[in-house]
Design a protein around this motif. Structure first.
Motif, PDB file in Angstrom:
ATOM      1  N   PHE A  99       0.836  -1.193   0.000  1.00 16.95           N
ATOM      2  CA  PHE A  99       0.000   0.000   0.000  1.00 16.95           C
ATOM      3  C   PHE A  99       0.877   1.252   0.000  1.00 16.95           C
ATOM      4  CE2 PHE A  99      -2.060  -3.387   2.362  1.00 16.95           C
ATOM      5  CZ  PHE A  99      -3.311  -3.475   1.764  1.00 16.95           C
ATOM      6  N   SER A 100       0.362   2.302  -0.618  1.00 13.27           N
ATOM      7  CA  SER A 100       1.064   3.583  -0.570  1.00 13.27           C
ATOM      8  C   SER A 100       0.680   4.313   0.716  1.00 13.27           C
ATOM      9  CB  SER A 100       0.701   4.441  -1.780  1.00 13.27           C
ATOM     10  OG  SER A 100      -0.633   4.901  -1.681  1.00 13.27           O
ATOM     11  N   LEU A 101       1.499   5.273   1.102  1.00 14.48           N
ATOM     12  CA  LEU A 101       1.219   6.054   2.307  1.00 14.48           C
ATOM     13  C   LEU A 101      -0.075   6.849   2.143  1.00 14.48           C
ATOM     14  CD1 LEU A 101       2.121   7.013   5.097  1.00 14.48           C
ATOM     15  CD2 LEU A 101       3.478   8.797   3.981  1.00 14.48           C
ATOM     16  N   ASP A 102      -0.319   7.378   0.956  1.00 18.16           N
ATOM     17  CA  ASP A 102      -1.547   8.141   0.709  1.00 18.16           C
ATOM     18  C   ASP A 102      -2.789   7.267   0.881  1.00 18.16           C
ATOM     19  OD1 ASP A 102      -0.239  10.493   0.231  1.00 18.16           O
ATOM     20  OD2 ASP A 102      -0.163  10.237  -1.944  1.00 18.16           O
ATOM     21  N   TYR A 103      -2.691   6.035   0.395  1.00 20.53           N
ATOM     22  CA  TYR A 103      -3.827   5.118   0.516  1.00 20.53           C
ATOM     23  C   TYR A 103      -4.128   4.840   1.988  1.00 20.53           C
ATOM     24  CZ  TYR A 103      -6.737   0.953  -0.171  1.00 20.53           C
ATOM     25  OH  TYR A 103      -7.770   0.042  -0.150  1.00 20.53           O
ATOM     26  N   MET A 104      -3.095   4.595   2.771  1.00 23.58           N
ATOM     27  CA  MET A 104      -3.288   4.318   4.194  1.00 23.58           C
ATOM     28  C   MET A 104      -3.885   5.518   4.919  1.00 23.58           C
ATOM     29  SD  MET A 104      -0.019   1.970   5.318  1.00 23.58           S
ATOM     30  CE  MET A 104       1.257   2.610   4.250  1.00 23.58           C
ATOM     31  N   LYS A 105      -3.449   6.718   4.542  1.00 22.26           N
ATOM     32  CA  LYS A 105      -3.993   7.928   5.167  1.00 22.26           C
ATOM     33  C   LYS A 105      -5.474   8.091   4.844  1.00 22.26           C
ATOM     34  CE  LYS A 105       0.237  10.698   5.450  1.00 22.26           C
ATOM     35  NZ  LYS A 105       0.939  11.917   4.957  1.00 22.26           N
ATOM     36  N   GLN A 106      -5.851   7.785   3.612  1.00 26.34           N
ATOM     37  CA  GLN A 106      -7.260   7.876   3.227  1.00 26.34           C
ATOM     38  C   GLN A 106      -8.116   6.929   4.057  1.00 26.34           C
ATOM     39  OE1 GLN A 106      -7.829   7.390  -1.016  1.00 26.34           O
ATOM     40  NE2 GLN A 106      -6.071   8.697  -1.491  1.00 26.34           N
ATOM     41  N   VAL A 107      -7.608   5.726   4.273  1.00 23.38           N
ATOM     42  CA  VAL A 107      -8.346   4.728   5.048  1.00 23.38           C
ATOM     43  C   VAL A 107      -8.540   5.202   6.485  1.00 23.38           C
ATOM     44  CG1 VAL A 107      -8.274   2.390   5.998  1.00 23.38           C
ATOM     45  CG2 VAL A 107      -7.601   2.797   3.616  1.00 23.38           C
ATOM     46  N   ILE A 108      -7.463   5.657   7.113  1.00 25.06           N
ATOM     47  CA  ILE A 108      -7.534   6.079   8.513  1.00 25.06           C
ATOM     48  C   ILE A 108      -8.394   7.326   8.677  1.00 25.06           C
ATOM     49  CG2 ILE A 108      -6.173   6.909  10.463  1.00 25.06           C
ATOM     50  CD1 ILE A 108      -5.991   3.901   9.910  1.00 25.06           C
ATOM     51  N   GLU A 109      -8.272   8.273   7.756  1.00 26.89           N
ATOM     52  CA  GLU A 109      -9.098   9.482   7.830  1.00 26.89           C
ATOM     53  C   GLU A 109     -10.578   9.141   7.688  1.00 26.89           C
ATOM     54  OE1 GLU A 109      -7.612  12.088   4.854  1.00 26.89           O
ATOM     55  OE2 GLU A 109      -5.749  12.559   5.935  1.00 26.89           O
ATOM     56  N   TYR A 110     -10.868   8.207   6.811  1.00 31.06           N
ATOM     57  CA  TYR A 110     -12.258   7.771   6.627  1.00 31.06           C
ATOM     58  C   TYR A 110     -12.780   7.089   7.891  1.00 31.06           C
ATOM     59  CZ  TYR A 110     -16.280   5.477   4.405  1.00 31.06           C
ATOM     60  OH  TYR A 110     -17.550   5.045   4.081  1.00 31.06           O
ATOM     61  N   TYR A 111     -11.947   6.266   8.486  1.00 27.91           N
ATOM     62  CA  TYR A 111     -12.345   5.520   9.690  1.00 27.91           C
ATOM     63  C   TYR A 111     -12.473   6.443  10.906  1.00 27.91           C
ATOM     64  CZ  TYR A 111     -12.059   2.124  13.516  1.00 27.91           C
ATOM     65  OH  TYR A 111     -12.295   1.384  14.651  1.00 27.91           O
ATOM     66  N   ASP A 112     -11.613   7.458  11.001  1.00 24.68           N
ATOM     67  CA  ASP A 112     -11.581   8.330  12.181  1.00 24.68           C
ATOM     68  C   ASP A 112     -12.596   9.470  12.134  1.00 24.68           C
ATOM     69  OD1 ASP A 112      -9.616   6.864  13.371  1.00 24.68           O
ATOM     70  OD2 ASP A 112      -7.966   8.182  12.787  1.00 24.68           O
ATOM     71  N   GLU A 113     -13.258   9.644  11.009  1.00 22.84           N
ATOM     72  CA  GLU A 113     -14.216  10.748  10.905  1.00 22.84           C
ATOM     73  C   GLU A 113     -15.302  10.607  11.970  1.00 22.84           C
ATOM     74  OE1 GLU A 113     -17.187  12.855   7.612  1.00 22.84           O
ATOM     75  OE2 GLU A 113     -15.869  11.200   7.032  1.00 22.84           O
ATOM     76  N   LYS A 114     -15.579  11.716  12.679  1.00 23.80           N
ATOM     77  CA  LYS A 114     -16.529  11.674  13.796  1.00 23.80           C
ATOM     78  C   LYS A 114     -17.805  12.451  13.481  1.00 23.80           C
ATOM     79  CE  LYS A 114     -12.984  11.117  17.348  1.00 23.80           C
ATOM     80  NZ  LYS A 114     -12.392  11.656  18.599  1.00 23.80           N
ATOM     81  N   ASP A 115     -18.865  12.046  14.147  1.00 23.50           N
ATOM     82  CA  ASP A 115     -20.141  12.738  14.030  1.00 23.50           C
ATOM     83  C   ASP A 115     -20.048  14.044  14.815  1.00 23.50           C
ATOM     84  OD1 ASP A 115     -22.852  13.626  14.570  1.00 23.50           O
ATOM     85  OD2 ASP A 115     -23.503  11.659  13.857  1.00 23.50           O
ATOM     86  N   PRO A 116     -20.319  15.195  14.182  1.00 23.95           N
ATOM     87  CA  PRO A 116     -20.177  16.479  14.883  1.00 23.95           C
ATOM     88  C   PRO A 116     -21.138  16.639  16.062  1.00 23.95           C
ATOM     89  CG  PRO A 116     -21.265  16.766  12.758  1.00 23.95           C
ATOM     90  CD  PRO A 116     -20.747  15.361  12.797  1.00 23.95           C
ATOM     91  N   LEU A 117     -22.231  15.898  16.076  1.00 21.76           N
ATOM     92  CA  LEU A 117     -23.210  16.014  17.157  1.00 21.76           C
ATOM     93  C   LEU A 117     -22.848  15.151  18.355  1.00 21.76           C
ATOM     94  CD1 LEU A 117     -26.535  16.011  15.078  1.00 21.76           C
ATOM     95  CD2 LEU A 117     -25.274  17.968  16.011  1.00 21.76           C
ATOM     96  N   THR A 118     -22.459  13.923  18.104  1.00 23.59           N
ATOM     97  CA  THR A 118     -22.167  12.990  19.199  1.00 23.59           C
ATOM     98  C   THR A 118     -20.688  12.933  19.556  1.00 23.59           C
ATOM     99  OG1 THR A 118     -21.877  11.115  17.694  1.00 23.59           O
ATOM    100  CG2 THR A 118     -24.121  11.586  18.455  1.00 23.59           C
ATOM    101  N   GLY A 119     -19.829  13.319  18.615  1.00 22.88           N
ATOM    102  CA  GLY A 119     -18.396  13.219  18.860  1.00 22.88           C
ATOM    103  C   GLY A 119     -17.875  11.802  18.762  1.00 22.88           C
ATOM    104  N   GLN A 120     -18.730  10.887  18.356  1.00 19.14           N
ATOM    105  CA  GLN A 120     -18.347   9.494  18.229  1.00 19.14           C
ATOM    106  C   GLN A 120     -17.938   9.191  16.783  1.00 19.14           C
ATOM    107  OE1 GLN A 120     -18.217   7.407  20.916  1.00 19.14           O
ATOM    108  NE2 GLN A 120     -18.791   9.221  22.121  1.00 19.14           N
ATOM    109  N   ARG A 121     -17.145   8.134  16.639  1.00 19.51           N
ATOM    110  CA  ARG A 121     -16.737   7.710  15.300  1.00 19.51           C
ATOM    111  C   ARG A 121     -17.969   7.311  14.492  1.00 19.51           C
ATOM    112  NH1 ARG A 121     -12.877   4.277  16.605  1.00 19.51           N
ATOM    113  NH2 ARG A 121     -11.121   5.646  16.141  1.00 19.51           N
TER     114      ARG A 121
END
Length: 235
Positions: free
Chosen positions: A100-122
């Motif tokens: 995997f490229s570093l950019d690909y891994m960053k996209q995956v983690i950013e997608y996974y870590d995105e939180k709901d602005p109302l609840t603050g949960q993933r």
């Protein structure tokens, strides 16, 4: 006795034979051409007045523009990776992460870590990530990606320090009119890598090319003329 007019005439004839030197549209010499002519006249007079002279040439690194092909430094992107890769979670990290490229891994983690602005949960589960990124076959990929990204950030910072150090050394030598070669850049880089504990750095051809492109460094031929005057001989 050397006659400067004869030498000048011979030079004129020599350069007139070159098709690239002929430009009938230029009637008035440019300022740069006048500077070159004056400099050559001074040099010619110094040689004529000397008892003997020595011409030395060598190649040194210098600041240049648009002389290095940018395409040679392009890193391979995700298109060169195996889209059918089907790893298990038990494989060796080093071989595994090279898929995997570093950019690909960053996209995956950013997608996974995105939180709901109302609840603050993933907002997403690992299952959602695997559905969105088909090459992520196991949840353990996420922890491996995260660890690699953190190490990569540290590594990038160290490489930035290394590159700045090498460039500073190059600039210092350049300001002192000292010759600099590829071997010098590599030697400085390896010394700094040892100091920064970048154990896997080898100052490869790829690094050297990328470094020279980043700082617009290329090769120049340097000519040095040494003259020996009669006064020097008497001494």
């Amino acid at each position: 006795m050397i006659n400067a007019s004869v030498v000048s005439s011979l030079l004129s004839k020599k350069f007139a034979q070159s098709a690239t030197s002929i430009n009938k549209n230029v009637l008035i010499p440019s300022i740069r051409e006048q500077e070159v002519a004056n400099h050559l006249a001074e040099l010619l007079n110094s040689i004529i007045d000397s008892h003997s002279f020595l011409i030395e040439t060598e190649t040194s690194l210098d600041h240049v523009l648009n002389e290095i092909e940018q395409d040679d430094a392009n890193e391979p992107d995700d298109s060169g990776l195996d889209s059918n890769f089907n790893e298990t979670g038990d494989d060796d990290d080093s071989a595994f992460l090279q898929k995997f490229s570093l950019d690909y891994m960053k996209q995956v983690i950013e997608y996974y870590d995105e939180k709901d602005p109302l609840t603050g949960q993933r907002r997403r589960s690992s299952k959602s990530v695997k559905h969105r990124f088909r090459r992520v076959k196991h949840s353990i990929y996420l922890s491996r990606f995260r660890s690699y990204i953190e190490k990569g950030g540290t590594q990038q910072q160290k490489m930035e320090i290394l590159n700045n150090y090498v460039y500073h050394k190059f600039e210092h030598a350049w300001e002192l009119f000292l010759p600099v070669h590829d071997l010098d850049l590599r030697r400085w880089a390896l010394n700094k890598a040892q100091e920064e504990l970048i154990n896997d750095f080898v100052a490869s051809e790829k690094w050297l090319l990328n470094f020279k492109i980043k700082y617009t460094i290329g090769s120049r031929k340097v000519t040095k003329v040494s003259v020996l005057s009669p006064l020097t001989i008497k001494r």
